[in-house]
Design an enzyme around this catalytic site. Structure first.
Site, PDB file in Angstrom:
ATOM      1  N   SER A 156       2.946   8.755  -2.362  1.00  0.00           N
ATOM      2  CA  SER A 156       3.506   9.308  -3.597  1.00  0.00           C
ATOM      3  C   SER A 156       2.366   9.910  -4.397  1.00  0.00           C
ATOM      4  O   SER A 156       1.192   9.553  -4.209  1.00  0.00           O
ATOM      5  CB  SER A 156       4.163   8.187  -4.417  1.00  0.00           C
ATOM      6  OG  SER A 156       4.476   8.622  -5.732  1.00  0.00           O
ATOM      7  N   TYR A 161       4.183  -0.078  -9.125  1.00  0.00           N
ATOM      8  CA  TYR A 161       4.480   1.001  -8.178  1.00  0.00           C
ATOM      9  C   TYR A 161       3.196   1.721  -7.788  1.00  0.00           C
ATOM     10  O   TYR A 161       2.980   2.031  -6.605  1.00  0.00           O
ATOM     11  CB  TYR A 161       5.478   1.961  -8.817  1.00  0.00           C
ATOM     12  CG  TYR A 161       5.951   3.076  -7.916  1.00  0.00           C
ATOM     13  CD1 TYR A 161       6.793   2.819  -6.836  1.00  0.00           C
ATOM     14  CD2 TYR A 161       5.572   4.396  -8.149  1.00  0.00           C
ATOM     15  CE1 TYR A 161       7.240   3.844  -6.008  1.00  0.00           C
ATOM     16  CE2 TYR A 161       6.015   5.431  -7.340  1.00  0.00           C
ATOM     17  CZ  TYR A 161       6.845   5.149  -6.268  1.00  0.00           C
ATOM     18  OH  TYR A 161       7.277   6.173  -5.453  1.00  0.00           O
TER      19      TYR A 161
END
Length: 234
Positions: free
Chosen positions: A126, A139
């Protein structure tokens, strides 16, 4: 292909199937199988279930050429010191350990195949694997770990012919981006477009095309690398 039931995962299943791959989709949610493929309902936190999906691919088609680890969840909305342990546990177990489990279950099958030089392991990281995003420390940590897993795996695979790389998408029009907007209290995920040099959200099919290249024979040149398919995220 883990995370096959939605977003970038389902787009990648379609793209690979269109290129002639026989795809075993794997997700906690049910989904239609790709043409010529099959969908398995399973959890990336369970290595035995993953091994069963790998065995299914080898039994049906005699080899395993490419594995894409795309299963992920997102959670957050508070600073690191207020993040509940159970939230961090889920992020770590699915987003990071899920990639680890997928590699541990699948790489031996690629190494044992008739032509290991075809073997490609691709993990979806990501933009959060390279940035510090407020309210998303857990995250961030899990996606940074994905990059570390892939780089370590690529080093372990030296001389085998099997390769490993990661793809880091930017803000992509998916249910996960909707969830991210909700975490930030935004009414519309289109707001995230301003953080990309393209000044628009990415489409799942665009990211899937990058992933498909990573799975190809030519994708061997990306071994040990992270491909920033992020539209110029900043």
């Amino acid at each position: 292909m883990t995370g096959a039931a939605g977003g970038i995962g389902s787009a990648t299943v379609r793209t690979l199937a269109a290129q002639g791959y026989r795809v075993v989709g794997y997700d906690v949610l049910d989904a239609p199988a790709a043409d010529g493929g099959v969908h398995v309902v399973g959890d990336v936190t369970d290595r035995a279930e993953l091994k069963g999906a790998v065995d299914l691919a080898v039994e049906r088609w005699g080899r395993l050429d490419a594995v894409v680890a795309a299963a992920a969840v997102i959670a957050g909305g508070q600073p690191l010191w207020e993040t509940p342990d159970e939230q961090l546990d889920e992020l770590w177990d699915v987003d990071a350990r899920g990639v680890w489990n997928t590699a541990a279950a699948a790489v031996p099958a690629m190494l044992a195949g008739p032509d290991p030089s075809r073997g490609r392991f691709v993990a979806i990281a990501s933009a959060a694997a390279h940035q510090g995003l407020f309210g998303l420390a857990g995250y961030n940590a899990a996606k940074h770990a994905v990059v570390g897993i892939v780089k370590g795996l690529a080093a372990d695979l030296v001389g085998t012919g099997v390769t490993a790389c990661a793809v880091s998408p930017g803000s992509t029009r998916t249910p996960m981006l909707d969830a991210t907007a909700a975490i930030y209290g935004l009414p519309d995920p289109e707001t995230f477009a301003s953080h990309q040099l393209l000044r628009r959200l990415l489409g799942p099919d665009e990211v899937a095309a990058t992933i498909a290249f990573c799975c190809s024979r030519e994708g061997a040149v990306l071994n040990g690398s992270v491909v920033h398919a992020d539209g110029g995220f900043s």
